[in-house]
Design a protein around this motif. Sequence first.
Motif, PDB file in Angstrom:
ATOM      1  N   GLU A   1      36.402  25.477  28.157  1.00 32.64           N
ATOM      2  CA  GLU A   1      35.781  25.527  28.682  1.00 32.64           C
ATOM      3  C   GLU A   1      35.763  24.583  30.097  1.00 32.64           C
ATOM      4  O   GLU A   1      35.417  24.753  31.190  1.00 32.64           O
ATOM      5  CB  GLU A   1      33.640  24.910  27.834  1.00 32.64           C
ATOM      6  N   MET A   2      36.416  23.397  29.895  1.00 34.80           N
ATOM      7  CA  MET A   2      36.237  22.644  30.693  1.00 34.80           C
ATOM      8  C   MET A   2      37.225  23.200  31.649  1.00 34.80           C
ATOM      9  O   MET A   2      36.985  22.889  33.603  1.00 34.80           O
ATOM     10  CB  MET A   2      36.448  20.811  29.986  1.00 34.80           C
ATOM     11  N   ALA A   3      37.980  23.488  31.757  1.00 33.34           N
ATOM     12  CA  ALA A   3      39.417  23.982  32.031  1.00 33.34           C
ATOM     13  C   ALA A   3      38.627  25.232  33.155  1.00 33.34           C
ATOM     14  O   ALA A   3      38.590  25.358  34.020  1.00 33.34           O
ATOM     15  CB  ALA A   3      40.313  25.247  31.861  1.00 33.34           C
ATOM     16  N   LEU A   4      37.849  26.297  32.780  1.00 32.64           N
ATOM     17  CA  LEU A   4      36.990  26.851  33.400  1.00 32.64           C
ATOM     18  C   LEU A   4      35.806  25.984  34.300  1.00 32.64           C
ATOM     19  O   LEU A   4      35.354  27.345  35.319  1.00 32.64           O
ATOM     20  CB  LEU A   4      35.954  27.829  32.231  1.00 32.64           C
ATOM     21  N   THR A   5      35.709  25.308  33.949  1.00 29.69           N
ATOM     22  CA  THR A   5      34.461  24.617  34.771  1.00 29.69           C
ATOM     23  C   THR A   5      35.391  24.364  36.299  1.00 29.69           C
ATOM     24  O   THR A   5      34.450  24.235  37.583  1.00 29.69           O
ATOM     25  CB  THR A   5      33.800  23.282  34.252  1.00 29.69           C
ATOM     26  N   ALA A   6      36.332  23.534  35.901  1.00 31.55           N
ATOM     27  CA  ALA A   6      37.606  22.775  36.840  1.00 31.55           C
ATOM     28  C   ALA A   6      37.530  24.518  38.028  1.00 31.55           C
ATOM     29  O   ALA A   6      37.369  23.776  38.742  1.00 31.55           O
ATOM     30  CB  ALA A   6      38.989  22.204  36.354  1.00 31.55           C
TER      31      ALA A   6
ATOM     32  N   GLY B   1      40.105  35.806  23.526  1.00 28.29           N
ATOM     33  CA  GLY B   1      38.984  35.234  24.621  1.00 28.29           C
ATOM     34  C   GLY B   1      40.427  33.915  24.609  1.00 28.29           C
ATOM     35  O   GLY B   1      39.984  33.599  25.970  1.00 28.29           O
ATOM     36  N   GLN B   2      40.738  33.409  23.350  1.00 28.10           N
ATOM     37  CA  GLN B   2      41.484  32.158  24.250  1.00 28.10           C
ATOM     38  C   GLN B   2      42.395  33.029  25.008  1.00 28.10           C
ATOM     39  O   GLN B   2      42.913  32.200  26.257  1.00 28.10           O
ATOM     40  CB  GLN B   2      42.297  31.354  22.954  1.00 28.10           C
ATOM     41  N   VAL B   3      43.404  33.494  24.261  1.00 26.78           N
ATOM     42  CA  VAL B   3      44.188  34.153  25.612  1.00 26.78           C
ATOM     43  C   VAL B   3      44.058  34.639  26.732  1.00 26.78           C
ATOM     44  O   VAL B   3      44.677  34.043  27.808  1.00 26.78           O
ATOM     45  CB  VAL B   3      45.265  35.452  24.859  1.00 26.78           C
ATOM     46  N   LEU B   4      42.865  35.455  26.893  1.00 25.93           N
ATOM     47  CA  LEU B   4      42.927  35.760  28.256  1.00 25.93           C
ATOM     48  C   LEU B   4      42.560  34.716  29.044  1.00 25.93           C
ATOM     49  O   LEU B   4      42.119  34.282  30.236  1.00 25.93           O
ATOM     50  CB  LEU B   4      41.360  36.532  28.156  1.00 25.93           C
ATOM     51  N   VAL B   5      41.589  33.120  28.403  1.00 25.70           N
ATOM     52  CA  VAL B   5      41.146  32.171  29.462  1.00 25.70           C
ATOM     53  C   VAL B   5      42.549  31.424  29.859  1.00 25.70           C
ATOM     54  O   VAL B   5      42.245  30.978  30.747  1.00 25.70           O
ATOM     55  CB  VAL B   5      39.936  30.979  28.597  1.00 25.70           C
ATOM     56  N   ALA B   6      43.437  30.850  28.391  1.00 29.70           N
ATOM     57  CA  ALA B   6      44.002  30.237  28.884  1.00 29.70           C
ATOM     58  C   ALA B   6      45.673  31.025  29.862  1.00 29.70           C
ATOM     59  O   ALA B   6      45.996  29.872  30.443  1.00 29.70           O
ATOM     60  CB  ALA B   6      44.771  30.235  27.338  1.00 29.70           C
ATOM     61  N   THR B   7      45.835  32.332  29.888  1.00 32.12           N
ATOM     62  CA  THR B   7      46.716  32.553  30.546  1.00 32.12           C
ATOM     63  C   THR B   7      46.000  32.816  32.327  1.00 32.12           C
ATOM     64  O   THR B   7      46.269  32.590  33.562  1.00 32.12           O
ATOM     65  CB  THR B   7      47.094  34.448  30.664  1.00 32.12           C
ATOM     66  N   SER B   8      44.351  32.509  32.407  1.00 33.93           N
ATOM     67  CA  SER B   8      43.872  32.714  33.659  1.00 33.93           C
ATOM     68  C   SER B   8      44.415  30.998  33.969  1.00 33.93           C
ATOM     69  O   SER B   8      44.201  30.987  35.182  1.00 33.93           O
ATOM     70  CB  SER B   8      42.125  33.302  33.188  1.00 33.93           C
ATOM     71  N   VAL B   9      43.788  30.202  33.421  1.00 32.30           N
ATOM     72  CA  VAL B   9      44.032  28.529  33.596  1.00 32.30           C
ATOM     73  C   VAL B   9      45.464  28.631  34.591  1.00 32.30           C
ATOM     74  O   VAL B   9      45.996  27.988  35.433  1.00 32.30           O
ATOM     75  CB  VAL B   9      43.531  27.990  32.780  1.00 32.30           C
ATOM     76  N   GLY B  10      46.721  28.942  33.105  1.00 35.70           N
ATOM     77  CA  GLY B  10      48.024  29.344  33.567  1.00 35.70           C
ATOM     78  C   GLY B  10      48.303  29.806  34.987  1.00 35.70           C
ATOM     79  O   GLY B  10      49.315  28.921  35.318  1.00 35.70           O
TER      80      GLY B  10
END
Length: 361
Positions: free
Chosen positions: A311-316, A67-76
């Motif tokens: 979660e804050m990055a996904l909200t942004a 989950g962290q890898v998927l969200v972090a790369t999406s944010v990246g």
Amino acid sequence: MPEMTPDWSLRRLVHLVAIYAGALLFGLVAHWLHFPLPWMIGAMVFASSVRMLDRPLPVPGQTRQIGQVLVATSVGLSFTPEAVGAMVSLLIPMVGAAILTIGLGFVVAAFLMRVTRADIITAVLASIPMGPVESATLAVKHNVRPGPVVFAQTLRIMLLVLLIPPAIVALDGTVKDPVAALSRMEWTASGALLLALAGVAGAYAARAVRLANPFFVGSLGGAALAAAFSLPITAYPYPVLVLAQVFLGVWLGAVFDRDLVRHARGFIPGAIMASLLLIALCICMGMALTWITDEKWQVMMLSTAPGSVTEMALTAKILEDGLAVVTAFHVVRIFIILPFASSIIGVTARLAQRWGLQSHD
């Protein structure tokens, strides 16, 4: 250790399918209610409800890392050369916010000591945002009970996820469909695969050099480098982000079990008040930074939230504003707090001994 018979493996598979089916059902309800991050919030509520009923949730630990890898790369993806250049001017506010967050943690620790009669080490470990695992490790090292510390850190993260994204989206007023920004991203199979590979490579590189939170920070770095060098990466299809939210929500909710609450029973009311106090103080800091930096208040509130970078990055991302800035603020704080957490607690312990601040337990 049970023998890995086909029957045992099948039972475990059925159990996992039932867990994630329940999490998806709760996520569907949250989606129907128009919550931001519905799949994460729904999964978290489901998992914590099951654990409070004292039922087991034996989910693989790797699901959190996935989950962290998927969200972090999406944010990246947002770390384009233009975005990085814009963030350079905010470096001093980023460092200042991280240091001030540590100071606010000590203020909240003093409050927690007064209302719960906790010792100073427990109070500081419970109040400075450094994550449940890291704070529990330091609690054991300094001979204090890790249960209350883990409870307070986990409680703060849960409150942040439940309160901050819905409040900001509601106050912003421009987001009619909270999942639209995540679901309408353009993607290709090859671009999404390349993004995932960049994230995994970054995660294992960060782990090899023992960086804090490697599966988020390293994956973010790998994706950001890929974006900066204009490699043909794209976003993931929306179901992949749903899966990431469910994985993270179940993992977070599963930590909050009856045994944890039982061991922190007398500590609970004070921990709730202390968590809300730290969140309120950080909101005030964010509003002050809005005036100093000329950034939007939504961006600064997400940037200074005491924890929950994912979660804050996904909200942004939902707000479609300030994603790179929000992520950078959190990453800078992670790199300032976590590497020095042991030193901060060590100095606190020595000063407490010198000043005669003993445990009240």
